[in-house]
Design an enzyme around this catalytic site. Structure first.
Site, PDB file in Angstrom:
ATOM      1  N   HIS A 114      70.198 -24.460   5.514  1.00  0.00           N
ATOM      2  CA  HIS A 114      70.364 -23.063   5.092  1.00  0.00           C
ATOM      3  C   HIS A 114      69.556 -22.121   5.994  1.00  0.00           C
ATOM      4  O   HIS A 114      70.087 -21.122   6.496  1.00  0.00           O
ATOM      5  CB  HIS A 114      69.913 -22.925   3.631  1.00  0.00           C
ATOM      6  CG  HIS A 114      69.961 -21.540   3.093  1.00  0.00           C
ATOM      7  ND1 HIS A 114      70.872 -21.147   2.134  1.00  0.00           N
ATOM      8  CD2 HIS A 114      69.217 -20.421   3.356  1.00  0.00           C
ATOM      9  CE1 HIS A 114      70.680 -19.867   1.843  1.00  0.00           C
ATOM     10  NE2 HIS A 114      69.674 -19.414   2.571  1.00  0.00           N
ATOM     11  N   GLU A 115      68.290 -22.453   6.204  1.00  0.00           N
ATOM     12  CA  GLU A 115      67.427 -21.563   6.994  1.00  0.00           C
ATOM     13  C   GLU A 115      67.826 -21.549   8.470  1.00  0.00           C
ATOM     14  O   GLU A 115      67.809 -20.495   9.106  1.00  0.00           O
ATOM     15  CB  GLU A 115      65.954 -21.934   6.827  1.00  0.00           C
ATOM     16  CG  GLU A 115      65.430 -21.813   5.406  1.00  0.00           C
ATOM     17  CD  GLU A 115      65.695 -20.480   4.724  1.00  0.00           C
ATOM     18  OE1 GLU A 115      65.769 -19.437   5.407  1.00  0.00           O
ATOM     19  OE2 GLU A 115      65.837 -20.467   3.494  1.00  0.00           O
ATOM     20  N   GLY A 134      62.525 -21.017   1.010  1.00  0.00           N
ATOM     21  CA  GLY A 134      62.642 -20.916   2.450  1.00  0.00           C
ATOM     22  C   GLY A 134      62.863 -19.476   2.859  1.00  0.00           C
ATOM     23  O   GLY A 134      63.329 -18.654   2.064  1.00  0.00           O
ATOM     24  N   GLN A 145      65.501 -12.650   8.190  1.00  0.00           N
ATOM     25  CA  GLN A 145      65.499 -12.109   6.827  1.00  0.00           C
ATOM     26  C   GLN A 145      64.409 -11.053   6.640  1.00  0.00           C
ATOM     27  O   GLN A 145      64.454 -10.299   5.673  1.00  0.00           O
ATOM     28  CB  GLN A 145      65.333 -13.226   5.801  1.00  0.00           C
ATOM     29  CG  GLN A 145      66.557 -14.128   5.698  1.00  0.00           C
ATOM     30  CD  GLN A 145      66.337 -15.208   4.677  1.00  0.00           C
ATOM     31  OE1 GLN A 145      65.776 -16.255   4.981  1.00  0.00           O
ATOM     32  NE2 GLN A 145      66.773 -14.942   3.458  1.00  0.00           N
ATOM     33  N   CYS A 198      70.041 -17.312  -2.097  1.00  0.00           N
ATOM     34  CA  CYS A 198      69.374 -16.812  -0.903  1.00  0.00           C
ATOM     35  C   CYS A 198      68.588 -15.559  -1.255  1.00  0.00           C
ATOM     36  O   CYS A 198      69.073 -14.713  -2.015  1.00  0.00           O
ATOM     37  CB  CYS A 198      70.433 -16.491   0.159  1.00  0.00           C
ATOM     38  SG  CYS A 198      69.772 -15.883   1.717  1.00  0.00           S
ATOM     39  N   LEU A 199      67.396 -15.439  -0.703  1.00  0.00           N
ATOM     40  CA  LEU A 199      66.576 -14.255  -0.950  1.00  0.00           C
ATOM     41  C   LEU A 199      67.228 -12.985  -0.406  1.00  0.00           C
ATOM     42  O   LEU A 199      66.914 -11.889  -0.851  1.00  0.00           O
ATOM     43  CB  LEU A 199      65.183 -14.442  -0.341  1.00  0.00           C
ATOM     44  CG  LEU A 199      64.333 -15.545  -0.963  1.00  0.00           C
ATOM     45  CD1 LEU A 199      63.019 -15.694  -0.207  1.00  0.00           C
ATOM     46  CD2 LEU A 199      64.098 -15.299  -2.440  1.00  0.00           C
ATOM     47  N   HIS A 231      70.581 -19.180   9.247  1.00  0.00           N
ATOM     48  CA  HIS A 231      70.143 -17.786   9.415  1.00  0.00           C
ATOM     49  C   HIS A 231      69.809 -17.483  10.875  1.00  0.00           C
ATOM     50  O   HIS A 231      70.051 -16.373  11.353  1.00  0.00           O
ATOM     51  CB  HIS A 231      68.902 -17.492   8.565  1.00  0.00           C
ATOM     52  CG  HIS A 231      69.193 -17.154   7.148  1.00  0.00           C
ATOM     53  ND1 HIS A 231      69.914 -16.046   6.765  1.00  0.00           N
ATOM     54  CD2 HIS A 231      68.824 -17.776   5.995  1.00  0.00           C
ATOM     55  CE1 HIS A 231      69.990 -16.003   5.438  1.00  0.00           C
ATOM     56  NE2 HIS A 231      69.333 -17.042   4.948  1.00  0.00           N
TER      57      HIS A 231
END
Length: 168
Positions: free
Chosen positions: A133-134, A46, A51, A91-92, A137
């Site tokens: 999660h996304e 994701g 991000q 997480c990225l 953000h």
């Protein structure tokens, strides 16, 4: 399509609330294409627009078996959650680290697709975790705020998993 730079933990943009997308323009379509390419290149499941430094309510997710279409969520909103799951999450924007997080096991959300059509999506387990999660953000929150205990190094986690597997 182009790879975009993934902003990392500590970058101010990750702590800001995103604005709704008012119209699906060619720039939004390009953003989505770039986000998908960036997510796949980074081996993520994701990615949210902040991000990559864009404060718009746009998310892409792909945690399905190969061949399925990725999920594009524009102006997403969670409608309902239930159950609970606890597990490691990464997480990225915080590469190489993971932490234990409790999330709903079921999520129902609404969003708009790239054609401007509103739709409802339901997900369980990994998809429910990814959606939550996304969408966090988009409101300036990262999973580290929810971590139970300490963050761990992914290499250590993989080594432990291999040891456990060898014992079986």
């Amino acid at each position: 399509m182009a790879l975009r730079t993934i902003r990392e933990y500590g970058d101010d943009v990750l702590a800001k609330k995103c604005k709704d997308v008012k119209e699906i323009t060619p720039r939004i379509q390009e953003l989505v294409a770039d986000m998908l390419e960036t997510m796949y290149e980074a081996n993520g499941v994701g990615l949210a627009a902040p991000q990559v430094g864009i404060l718009k309510r746009v998310v892409v997710i792909d945690c399905s078996p190969e061949g399925d279409q990725p999920i594009v969520m524009i102006n997403p909103e969670i409608l309902e959650t239930s159950g609970e799951q606890t597990g490691y999450e990464g997480c990225l924007s915080l590469p190489g680290k993971s932490g234990i997080v409790t999330r709903p096991n079921y999520v129902k959300a609404k969003a708009v697709d790239l054609e401007g059509n509103e739709y409802i999506i339901e997900g369980e387990e990994l998809l429910a975790r990814a959606i939550c999660h996304e969408l966090d953000h988009l409101d300036g929150h990262m999973y580290v705020e929810k971590v139970e205990g300490d963050l761990v190094d992914n290499e250590e986690l993989m080594a432990e998993a291999e040891e456990d597997h060898e014992k079986e």
